[in-house]
Scaffold this active site. Structure first.
Site, PDB file in Angstrom:
ATOM      1  N   THR A 246       0.860  -1.182   0.000  1.00 27.27           N
ATOM      2  CA  THR A 246       0.000   0.000   0.000  1.00 27.27           C
ATOM      3  C   THR A 246       0.898   1.234   0.000  1.00 27.27           C
ATOM      4  OG1 THR A 246      -1.692  -1.178   1.242  1.00 27.27           O
ATOM      5  CG2 THR A 246      -1.790   1.224   1.294  1.00 27.27           C
TER       6      THR A 246
ATOM      7  N   LYS B 267      -6.883   1.556  -3.302  1.00 26.01           N
ATOM      8  CA  LYS B 267      -6.534   0.943  -2.008  1.00 26.01           C
ATOM      9  C   LYS B 267      -6.564   1.975  -0.889  1.00 26.01           C
ATOM     10  CE  LYS B 267      -5.297  -2.119   1.001  1.00 26.01           C
ATOM     11  NZ  LYS B 267      -4.057  -2.868   1.093  1.00 26.01           N
TER      12      LYS B 267
ATOM     13  N   LYS C 232       0.748   4.232   9.274  1.00 22.24           N
ATOM     14  CA  LYS C 232       1.307   4.484   7.944  1.00 22.24           C
ATOM     15  C   LYS C 232       0.217   4.881   6.943  1.00 22.24           C
ATOM     16  CE  LYS C 232       2.226   0.866   5.339  1.00 22.24           C
ATOM     17  NZ  LYS C 232       1.425   0.924   4.088  1.00 22.24           N
TER      18      LYS C 232
END
Length: 304
Positions: free
Chosen positions: A101, A177, A245
């Site tokens: 990702t 995503k 993150k």
């Protein structure tokens, strides 16, 4: 490679997701070489019938398809272009499938850099968790050139129950995503807030779980993550720091586009607080523990 020959695949990163993906590729009859920073994990993969390599360059040397299953963009770039990286040995016309990702702009940059050397790049983040990875039933959100898709197809078919083809250039898969991660992070934070708040009211949280999962307030994340709270089991299926993150990337993307994302910003603060309290590597349902600690609310398995 003869038409009848099965493509050779290298999987870089044999963590909980990567190991399952490599296993699914082997189950489909493909020749699979595994590579990981843990030599013990590579040995286990070899013992299970795969092949092993000590560096990404070694793994990619005879591969038609490389599947990169690492945590973030920085690790992906190192695997591609760092010392002993894939780009040193990957054959012309081979494809690199990136499952991390990351910011869509970074995906576009890495793709451009690799494609300039006559290799293909498929931007293909994944969703579904370790169990679905092992069963070959992931959801893959992919974008890239028609040639990249064609080259990657045998591996995609082996790893995915649902494959979304989202565009002909890298970056689109990554962007899709990030929308998923925005919702997933917000839903985990909201579920954690709700279950801890219920516990503060003195409610039977197992009964709360039963009622909510049959009611309009339910979400996939509430249903999937809150059993970890009920059982006091925070062994990481997906760690708190993953959402530090990912929600951080969303903030960066939103700021660059001057787009307000206040709900995901609040969720990010809860993940940051949980990580700062020493739970960054624990299961992401640990956000509920953070609420509990701050408010003196007892949860199963936690010190009173």
């Amino acid at each position: 490679m003869p038409e009848s020959a099965k493509p050779r695949v290298a999987v870089i990163g044999l963590g909980s997701m990567g190991y399952g993906m490599a296993t699914s590729l082997r189950r489909a009859g493909l020749e699979v070489t595994g590579c990981d920073v843990s030599a013990e994990t590579v040995k286990r993969f070899v013992a299970d019938g795969g092949k092993g390599a000590s560096t990404p360059a070694e793994a990619a040397k005879s591969a038609d398809i490389v599947v990169s299953v690492v945590v973030n963009a920085a690790q992906t770039e190192t695997i591609l272009f760092g010392a002993n990286g894939v780009a040193e040995t990957l054959g012309e016309g081979a494809v690199f499938i990136s499952s991390a990702t990351m910011d869509p702009d970074v995906a576009r940059r890495l793709a451009k850099q690799l494609e300039a050397t006559d290799r293909h790049y498929l931007d293909a983040p994944i969703s579904g968790g370790a169990q679905r990875a092992a069963q070959g039933e992931l959801t893959i959100l992919a974008s890239g050139s028609p040639a990249a898709f064609a080259k990657a197809r045998p591996a995609l078919d082996a790893m995915a129950a649902k494959l979304y083809e989202l565009g002909d250039a890298a970056g689109q898969g990554a962007a899709f995503k990030m929308i998923n991660q925005l919702l997933a992070g917000v839903h985990i934070a909201a579920a954690s807030e709700a279950i801890a708040f219920a516990a503060k009211q003195g409610l039977d949280i197992r009964k709360v779980y039963e009622v909510i999962t049959a009611s309009a307030g339910n979400s996939w994340m509430f249903e999937n993550r809150m059993p970890h709270v009920l059982d006091g089991d925070y062994a990481p299926r997906s760690a708190v720091d993953i959402f530090v993150k990912d929600l951080g990337i969303i903030q960066d993307m939103a700021r660059s586009q001057k787009f307000p994302v206040p709900v995901s910003a609040a969720a990010l603060q809860m993940f940051l607080m949980t990580s700062a309290a020493g739970m960054g590597r624990d299961d992401d349902a640990s956000v509920a523990r953070m609420y509990a600690k701050v408010t003196g609310t007892p949860l199963p398995g936690e010190p009173k």
